[in-house]
Scaffold this active site. Structure first.
Site, PDB file in Angstrom:
ATOM      1  N   LYS A  57       0.849  -1.188   0.000  1.00 19.50           N
ATOM      2  CA  LYS A  57       0.000   0.000   0.000  1.00 19.50           C
ATOM      3  C   LYS A  57       0.886   1.240   0.000  1.00 19.50           C
ATOM      4  CE  LYS A  57      -0.636   1.208   4.859  1.00 19.50           C
ATOM      5  NZ  LYS A  57      -0.287   2.604   4.790  1.00 19.50           N
ATOM      6  N   ASP A  88      -1.517  -6.256   2.588  1.00 19.93           N
ATOM      7  CA  ASP A  88      -1.847  -5.403   3.724  1.00 19.93           C
ATOM      8  C   ASP A  88      -1.411  -6.163   4.965  1.00 19.93           C
ATOM      9  OD1 ASP A  88      -2.959  -3.993   5.843  1.00 19.93           O
ATOM     10  OD2 ASP A  88      -4.775  -3.464   4.753  1.00 19.93           O
ATOM     11  N   HIS A  89      -0.343  -5.693   5.619  1.00 15.06           N
ATOM     12  CA  HIS A  89       0.247  -6.486   6.699  1.00 15.06           C
ATOM     13  C   HIS A  89      -0.695  -6.692   7.874  1.00 15.06           C
ATOM     14  CE1 HIS A  89       1.251  -2.401   8.207  1.00 15.06           C
ATOM     15  NE2 HIS A  89       1.148  -2.959   9.389  1.00 15.06           N
ATOM     16  N   LYS A 131      -1.958 -10.657  10.826  1.00 13.80           N
ATOM     17  CA  LYS A 131      -2.060 -10.838  12.270  1.00 13.80           C
ATOM     18  C   LYS A 131      -3.037 -11.960  12.599  1.00 13.80           C
ATOM     19  CE  LYS A 131      -0.952  -6.003  13.227  1.00 13.80           C
ATOM     20  NZ  LYS A 131       0.305  -6.262  13.922  1.00 13.80           N
ATOM     21  N   GLU A 165      -2.180   5.336  16.990  1.00 13.23           N
ATOM     22  CA  GLU A 165      -0.743   5.233  17.232  1.00 13.23           C
ATOM     23  C   GLU A 165      -0.277   6.320  18.196  1.00 13.23           C
ATOM     24  OE1 GLU A 165       1.788   4.521  13.762  1.00 13.23           O
ATOM     25  OE2 GLU A 165      -0.025   4.542  12.547  1.00 13.23           O
ATOM     26  N   ASP A 176      -3.933   7.172   4.202  1.00 16.43           N
ATOM     27  CA  ASP A 176      -2.924   6.247   4.695  1.00 16.43           C
ATOM     28  C   ASP A 176      -3.525   5.002   5.329  1.00 16.43           C
ATOM     29  OD1 ASP A 176      -0.250   5.460   5.258  1.00 16.43           O
ATOM     30  OD2 ASP A 176      -0.447   6.200   7.308  1.00 16.43           O
ATOM     31  N   HIS A 236      -6.239  -0.553   5.702  1.00 13.92           N
ATOM     32  CA  HIS A 236      -6.272  -1.219   7.001  1.00 13.92           C
ATOM     33  C   HIS A 236      -7.684  -1.279   7.600  1.00 13.92           C
ATOM     34  CE1 HIS A 236      -2.075  -1.401   6.726  1.00 13.92           C
ATOM     35  NE2 HIS A 236      -1.733  -0.327   7.394  1.00 13.92           N
TER      36      HIS A 236
END
Length: 503
Positions: free
Chosen positions: A160, A189-190, A194, A228, A247, A252
């Site tokens: 991304k 998409d990391h 998970k 964050e 972003d 996400h």
């Protein structure tokens, strides 16, 4: 990588070609993930890493650079034997899209390396590069035949952001699909690597206690939070041209939203799962620009302290334009316009420099009738939440009411918590291991399809357009270390609801 208890198969022999191998992403995440796969014996028996850089670099220099990065960013103690076995196959090549001849040379060198390592012709191209390089690199790979599937598989992984708005995403998809087939493209998409995120489907569809109540009849609303503590840091140039909405939301947050809201697929395969996810995003109610302003909040952090860390004003960050109107916080109210979710609001929020680092999905169930407790000293019942958390701790939490021990009827809210690390004793990971492994075995269930990408951008486009026209008007300041701008609370309080506290 979900295996239903069966042994995981070894991927086919292949070459793993990394563009941007000298960059931060490769060192922090991709190489540590490959090491973890090697340590768990999940890499092919015949395997090689080819690092592509624009500047000249010897095999020894690249090997040393990757080893240094691994020692710095590894998620587990580095076994020197495993690391040596992984890096002995490293080759450095030079290629630059501005120099087409360099790709012809690369094609020749790649064939020589494949022959030497016995990896056959299977190739996984990982573009750990800025977005502007995605299309130029792919064009050169296609021109030189390196993406042609002639008895071997050829796959390309794209990070991304996939586009910057609806028009650019459509253009990028259209251009890529002129060069390769959809099944060859892995839009990564990391977050989907998970364990807790993958577990959403199991939680929903493998448990009779949850599946029947996962709808508008029992759920009041859903909150999705990706916050964050860090500020923008050294990414000022990138972030100032991107902002929190671009972003985080179309990728996400929408990936989390689609897993929570999708209909049950007819079978657990990539086509079925990705179709249902795309259908959910396509069902997000499109808002007018006026509605988008009413149903959103954007903020920008000012200086403050987060623990012992001093955060300066966003606009004082290096490479950020003075007086920038770029948002570092975004909160949205969305409606999914289908039968299951009619009337159930989805509240999404994400931001920088906030009080806590947290990624969670909070499902708020409707309040039970209070009538039978009206003659007790209870003012109100605690709220019933099912909370799926991926950061800071992966797990699931259920909040419900129970009687306090004693002779009178006193009710209090309690929590039942499941934590992955306590139950399964899993090794720490980067989140990329599952995704890279799936790329190598050809399972694209966790990767975005073109229609899903475009549906996500279509849903956020009214917000982008409205905010652009508004300029700095409506941009809410918030102090670093708080829970976001006060206006974000009003987004829920006007509906008689409230955000869950971050800390």
């Amino acid at each position: 990588m979900m295996t239903n208890g069966h042994a995981q198969k070894k991927p086919d022999p292949c070459s793993f070609i990394i563009f941007g191998v000298t960059g931060d992403l490769a060192h922090r995440l991709v190489i540590p993930a490959l090491y973890n796969l090697a340590a768990t014996n999940l890499l092919p028996d015949r395997f090689c890493i080819v690092g592509v850089a624009r500047g000249g670099m010897s095999n020894e220099e690249l090997n040393a650079s990757l080893m240094k990065g691994l020692r710095q960013f590894a998620t587990r103690p580095v076994d020197e034997t495993v690391a040596k076995r992984l890096f002995e196959c490293v080759t450095a090549v030079e290629a630059d899209p501005k120099d087409p001849d360099s790709f012809d040379k690369m094609a020749s060198e790649l064939k020589e390396r494949e022959a030497a390592r016995g990896t056959g012709g299977n190739r996984l191209f990982y573009l750990a590069t800025p977005p502007g390089a995605f299309l130029p690199i792919t064009k050169q790979l296609a021109r030189t035949g390196m993406l042609a599937e002639n008895g071997y598989w050829r796959r390309i992984v794209i990070e991304k952001p996939f586009g910057t708005d609806l028009d650019s995403a459509r253009h990028l998809n259209a251009e890529l699909l002129k060069l390769v087939d959809e099944h060859q493209i892995y839009r990564i998409d990391h977050y989907l690597g998970k364990e807790t995120v993958q577990n959403i489907l199991v939680l929903r569809f493998a448990n009779g206690m949850f599946e029947p109540i996962w709808n508008r009849n029992h759920i009041d609303h859903i909150q999705i939070t990706v916050d964050e503590k860090l500020g923008v840091g050294h990414r000022g140039s990138f972030y100032d041209s991107t902002g929190a909405l671009r972003d985080m939301v179309p990728n996400h947050l929408f990936q989390l939203m689609s897993l929570v809201a999708m209909e049950p697929p007819i079978r657990f395969d990539a086509h079925s799962v990705r179709t249902e996810k795309a259908n959910v995003l396509a069902a997000i109610q499109l808002q007018s620009e006026q509605e988008a302003l009413h149903n959103s909040v954007r903020g920008q952090y000012r200086g403050g302290n987060i623990g012992d860390t001093v955060i300066e004003d966003y606009c004082k960050t290096t490479d950020v334009k003075p007086g920038s109107a770029t948002e570092t916080y975004a909160a949205l109210k969305l409606i999914i316009d289908n039968w299951r979710w009619a009337g159930v609001p989805f509240y999404l929020r994400t931001g920088k420099a906030l009080a806590a680092k947290r990624t969670e999905i909070a499902i708020k169930f409707k309040q039970a009738p209070f009538a039978m407790f009206r003659d007790t000293p209870i003012d109100q019942l605690s709220q019933n939440y099912l909370v799926i958390s991926t950061e800071p701790t992966e797990g699931i939490e259920l909040q419900f009411n129970t009687k306090v021990p004693g002779p009178t009827i006193d009710i209090d809210g309690v929590e039942m918590k499941f934590r992955y690390k306590d139950y399964f004793k899993a090794e720490p990971s980067t989140g990329y291991e599952t995704l890279i492994y799936d790329c190598m075995i050809g399972d694209n269930i966790l990767f975005q399809r073109a229609d899903s990408v475009e549906a996500g951008w279509q849903a956020v486009q009214p917000f982008l357009d409205a905010w652009k026209k508004a300029g700095g008007a409506g941009l809410q300041p918030y102090k670093a270390g708080c829970e976001g701008p006060e206006a974000a609370n009003a987004l829920l309080t006007r509906d008689g609801r409230s955000w869950r506290k971050l800390s």
